[in-house]
Motif scaffolding. Structure first.
Motif, PDB file in Angstrom:
ATOM      1  N   GLY A 149       0.917  -1.189  -0.010  1.00 15.87           N
ATOM      2  CA  GLY A 149      -0.022   0.050   0.057  1.00 15.87           C
ATOM      3  C   GLY A 149       0.751   1.279  -0.001  1.00 15.87           C
ATOM      4  O   GLY A 149       0.328   2.295   0.462  1.00 15.87           O
ATOM      5  N   VAL A 150       2.163   1.216  -0.638  1.00 16.08           N
ATOM      6  CA  VAL A 150       2.991   2.523  -0.513  1.00 16.08           C
ATOM      7  C   VAL A 150       3.043   2.824  -1.585  1.00 16.08           C
ATOM      8  O   VAL A 150       3.406   4.185  -2.010  1.00 16.08           O
ATOM      9  CB  VAL A 150       4.009   2.290   0.323  1.00 16.08           C
ATOM     10  N   ALA A 151       2.880   2.326  -2.758  1.00 20.39           N
ATOM     11  CA  ALA A 151       3.277   2.531  -4.151  1.00 20.39           C
ATOM     12  C   ALA A 151       2.514   3.804  -4.618  1.00 20.39           C
ATOM     13  O   ALA A 151       3.344   5.070  -5.127  1.00 20.39           O
ATOM     14  CB  ALA A 151       3.053   1.583  -5.266  1.00 20.39           C
ATOM     15  N   ASP A 152       1.242   4.158  -4.279  1.00 26.10           N
ATOM     16  CA  ASP A 152       0.480   5.095  -4.567  1.00 26.10           C
ATOM     17  C   ASP A 152       1.192   6.387  -3.955  1.00 26.10           C
ATOM     18  O   ASP A 152       1.166   7.634  -4.394  1.00 26.10           O
ATOM     19  CB  ASP A 152      -0.975   5.000  -4.557  1.00 26.10           C
ATOM     20  N   ASP A 153       1.534   6.275  -2.815  1.00 28.22           N
ATOM     21  CA  ASP A 153       1.692   7.332  -2.084  1.00 28.22           C
ATOM     22  C   ASP A 153       3.302   8.138  -2.611  1.00 28.22           C
ATOM     23  O   ASP A 153       3.588   9.073  -2.604  1.00 28.22           O
ATOM     24  CB  ASP A 153       2.269   7.091  -0.582  1.00 28.22           C
ATOM     25  N   LEU A 154       4.006   6.935  -3.074  1.00 30.28           N
ATOM     26  CA  LEU A 154       5.229   7.470  -3.615  1.00 30.28           C
ATOM     27  C   LEU A 154       5.172   8.093  -4.892  1.00 30.28           C
ATOM     28  O   LEU A 154       5.752   8.942  -5.386  1.00 30.28           O
ATOM     29  CB  LEU A 154       6.072   6.083  -4.008  1.00 30.28           C
ATOM     30  N   VAL A 155       4.121   7.408  -5.895  1.00 37.79           N
ATOM     31  CA  VAL A 155       3.638   7.984  -7.054  1.00 37.79           C
ATOM     32  C   VAL A 155       3.312   9.464  -6.964  1.00 37.79           C
ATOM     33  O   VAL A 155       3.651  10.636  -7.654  1.00 37.79           O
ATOM     34  CB  VAL A 155       2.676   7.201  -7.798  1.00 37.79           C
ATOM     35  N   ASP A 156       2.636   9.725  -5.880  1.00 39.50           N
ATOM     36  CA  ASP A 156       1.832  11.089  -5.676  1.00 39.50           C
ATOM     37  C   ASP A 156       2.903  12.075  -5.244  1.00 39.50           C
ATOM     38  O   ASP A 156       2.867  13.453  -5.564  1.00 39.50           O
ATOM     39  CB  ASP A 156       0.923  10.850  -4.314  1.00 39.50           C
ATOM     40  N   ARG A 157       4.054  11.631  -4.506  1.00 39.08           N
ATOM     41  CA  ARG A 157       4.957  12.572  -4.033  1.00 39.08           C
ATOM     42  C   ARG A 157       5.950  13.024  -5.362  1.00 39.08           C
ATOM     43  O   ARG A 157       6.901  13.818  -4.937  1.00 39.08           O
ATOM     44  CB  ARG A 157       5.842  11.881  -2.748  1.00 39.08           C
ATOM     45  N   GLY A 158       6.275  11.957  -6.131  1.00 39.65           N
ATOM     46  CA  GLY A 158       7.346  11.931  -7.165  1.00 39.65           C
ATOM     47  C   GLY A 158       7.037  12.703  -8.395  1.00 39.65           C
ATOM     48  O   GLY A 158       5.536  13.008  -8.704  1.00 39.65           O
ATOM     49  N   SER A 159       7.833  12.722  -9.157  1.00 42.67           N
ATOM     50  CA  SER A 159       7.556  12.920 -10.692  1.00 42.67           C
ATOM     51  C   SER A 159       7.888  11.812 -11.676  1.00 42.67           C
ATOM     52  O   SER A 159       9.025  11.269 -11.788  1.00 42.67           O
ATOM     53  CB  SER A 159       8.338  14.331 -11.231  1.00 42.67           C
ATOM     54  N   ALA A 160       6.672  11.508 -12.627  1.00 35.06           N
ATOM     55  CA  ALA A 160       6.953  10.444 -13.446  1.00 35.06           C
ATOM     56  C   ALA A 160       7.475  10.901 -14.738  1.00 35.06           C
ATOM     57  O   ALA A 160       6.849  11.671 -15.470  1.00 35.06           O
ATOM     58  CB  ALA A 160       5.664   9.709 -13.601  1.00 35.06           C
ATOM     59  N   ALA A 161       8.799  10.495 -15.334  1.00 33.75           N
ATOM     60  CA  ALA A 161       9.437  10.902 -16.259  1.00 33.75           C
ATOM     61  C   ALA A 161       9.074   9.995 -17.446  1.00 33.75           C
ATOM     62  O   ALA A 161       9.335   8.756 -17.084  1.00 33.75           O
ATOM     63  CB  ALA A 161      10.874  11.366 -16.177  1.00 33.75           C
ATOM     64  N   VAL A 162       8.707  10.365 -18.495  1.00 31.80           N
ATOM     65  CA  VAL A 162       8.564   9.446 -19.678  1.00 31.80           C
ATOM     66  C   VAL A 162       9.197   9.581 -20.834  1.00 31.80           C
ATOM     67  O   VAL A 162       8.985   9.052 -21.732  1.00 31.80           O
ATOM     68  CB  VAL A 162       6.761   9.389 -19.852  1.00 31.80           C
ATOM     69  N   GLY A 163      10.105  10.772 -20.368  1.00 31.49           N
ATOM     70  CA  GLY A 163      10.978  11.030 -21.772  1.00 31.49           C
ATOM     71  C   GLY A 163      12.333  11.344 -21.351  1.00 31.49           C
ATOM     72  O   GLY A 163      12.683  11.923 -20.361  1.00 31.49           O
TER      73      GLY A 163
END
Ligand SMILES: Cc1cc2nc3c(=O)[nH]c(=O)nc-3n(C[C@H](O)[C@H](O)[C@H](O)COP(=O)(O)OP(=O)(O)OC[C@H]3O[C@@H](n4cnc5c(N)ncnc54)[C@H](O)[C@@H]3O)c2cc1C
Length: 504
Positions: free
Chosen positions: A60-74
């Protein structure tokens, strides 16, 4: 002396915290100690790979990590006289809910894991140092020194060294840490940089070497990494020096300012000769250190931990044989070795001053790189490796393919791929998961679980298998397929369960 513990986790960096999270989910009695008074506040490892997010999502921690971080796709690859725009993880990563590289400071990752543990009433015992660890009868006798200077002796059945590159556990277990140091020094800074397109990673490739900017977000917008230029003064890293590198190594007008953290570091490539020796285990930087190329270090450590925790839990509660613990070395040592080899190659190509490699970086790369990037198959293989989705234990002793497996689809030892219906989320709870497909009348006597019911959850996926021909599969607590087969004969499954999860 206090009552014996099942597991003593030494070190509360990302590896130790991940291990503690899994041990807690399995209700295993353990303690986690760290000699430093506070968790790391520097950003350190900034990248979280898709496979790490998948594995952490079980807690249950992945969503929290994603919310706090920046997802780079390039990624913008700045070659001499041209810039290539490279989509990251756009191919080869279509079976994960996390098809992106997440940038988040390590301090934040550790904060999320620490908070999760606190919610589950686990306290990281900070300011507590492991001084010694001696095997004695059925336990290891460990001497701890607490922050007030008082010493305590603890007996633990197993001791896991998540205590970093200078591991005390490794030294006490007498495990060699072989390898070498690279001659170059690197500069690292978290800062602001005007003139860079936001939201993507930037790599500048020049004759002098490689210069990186990663979209960190917090505590600064950018993480800059560069090789220390030959001839430049050593000592403290200054903004002037970093600006000079940006001026000399890029054709762009970049303006650097507001550094939050600046440091220099040397890189080693070393691996532990054993990941297990009797009651001692090594995970994370205690087991392997290498160049940060490809953002693999912290991710590999977290995945070591999540390979080991459930095995310790099952053995400690008497649900699995002691040999299950040997599969840790069999499965994770090749992964650590592969990461060291991969990062060494990337590092050598990127930094070598050998004339042939300098020529390759400056003259050949602008012509060859676009062709390589257009080759979708090669790009998919690269992304599969870097994202760590391609890690598998097919040749491991605990991976068994039963009868009538079709040619397509996952194999025993692969991670369970996600499906459009979100299969990974469905089987994310602790324990094993038995997946069954086909009409219900095919499985009249399932599950063949006997007294294992609290350790194995059964899921009927409906009449159509996500992988045609595969009718039953056993998914381990770490999300890897332990057994799979076609048809309705459950003899192979029973044999597999009897070996690794014998009925009480
Ligand atoms: C300056 C810096 C920059 C980095 N940059 C990157 C990067 O860009 N990309 C990347 O992938 N990785 C990077 N790393 C590496 C990354 O931080 C590590 O791979 C990661 O921290 C490993 O996690 P770990 O939990 O295995 O070990 P660590 O994070 O080292 O944690 C070990 C813990 O064990 C504790 N400990 C040690 N000995 C004892 C003892 N005897 N008793 C009790 N506790 C003990 C320590 O206090 C520490 O908290 C960087 C590291 C540093 C230092």
């Amino acid at each position: 002396m206090t009552a014996p513990l099942d597991v003593l986790v030494v070190g509360a960096g990302p590896t130790g915290l991940a291990l503690a999270t899994q041990l807690r989910a399995c209700a295993t009695p353990f303690r986690i100690v760290d000699r430093s008074l506070d968790r790391a506040r520097e950003s350190r490892a900034p990248a979280i790979q898709p496979r790490t997010l998948e594995m952490l999502s079980a807690f249950g921690v992945a969503d929290d990590l994603v919310d706090r971080g920046s997802a780079a796709v390039g990624l913008h690859l700045h070659l001499p006289r041209r810039v290539l725009h490279v989509p990251v993880f756009d191919v080869g990563c279509d079976d994960t809910p996390y098809p992106f590289l997440l940038f988040l400071p390590q301090s934040e990752t550790e904060a999320v894991l620490t908070a999760r543990l606190a919610e589950r009433d686990v306290t990281v015992e900070r300011g507590t140092e492991l001084l010694s660890a001696e095997p004695e009868d059925a336990h290891v006798r460990c001497r701890l020194r607490r922050r007030d200077g008082a010493e305590e002796t603890v007996r633990a059945r197993y001791v896991v060294g998540c205590d970093g590159a200078h591991s005390t556990v490794r030294a006490r277990a007498g495990i060699d840490f072989e390898g070498y140091a690279y001659p170059q020094t690197f500069l690292l800074a978290d800062l602001e940089a005007e003139g860079l397109e936001p939201g993507v990673a930037h790599t500048y490739m020049s004759a002098a070497g490689l210069l990186f900017f990663f979209p960190l977000g917090t505590p600064a917008t950018w993480r800059m990494i560069a090789m220390h230029p030959p001839g430049a003064p050593g000592g403290e890293v200054t903004l002037d020096l970093l600006q000079r590198i940006a001026d000399d190594w890029t054709p762009d007008r970049l303006s650097l300012c507001d550094p939050v953290w600046m440091t220099s570091f040397r890189i080693h490539n070393r691996g532990a000769a054993h990941y297990r020796k009797g009651p001692f285990f090594l995970a994370g930087d205690a087991a392997h250190i290498h160049s940060p190329a490809g953002g693999q270090g912290m991710n590999t450590g977290i995945q070591d931990a999540l390979n080991l925790g459930w095995k310790l839990a099952h053995v400690c509660r008497g649900a699995a044989p002691e040999e299950l613990l040997d599969t840790y070395q069999a499965e994770r040592a090749p992964v650590g070795h592969g990461v060291r080899r991969l990062t060494d190659r990337a590092f050598t190509v990127g930094t070598s001053s050998h004339p042939a490699l300098r020529l390759a970086r400056t003259r050949l790369a602008p012509h060859v790189a676009p062709l390589l990037l257009r080759a979708t198959g090669a790009r998919a293989r690269l992304f599969r490796t870097v994202s760590e989705l391609g890690i598998h234990y097919r040749r491991g002793p605990a991976s068994v393919t039963g009868p009538r497996r079709p040619r397509q689809g996952p194999r025993a030892g692969d991670r369970l791929p996600d499906t459009p219906a979100g299969l990974q989320r469905r089987v994310a709870g602790p324990g094993y998961h038995l997946l069954l497909t086909g009409p219900a009348h095919l499985w009249p006597e399932v599950p063949p679980l006997g007294g294992r019911r609290d350790l194995v959850s059964t899921h009927h996926l409906g009449t159509r298998s996500p992988w045609p021909g595969i009718t039953h599969a056993l998914v381990r607590p770490d999300g890897y397929v332990g057994y799979l087969a076609g048809g309705t004969d459950l003899t192979g499954l029973r044999t597999h369960l009897d070996r690794w999860l014998p009925a009480p």
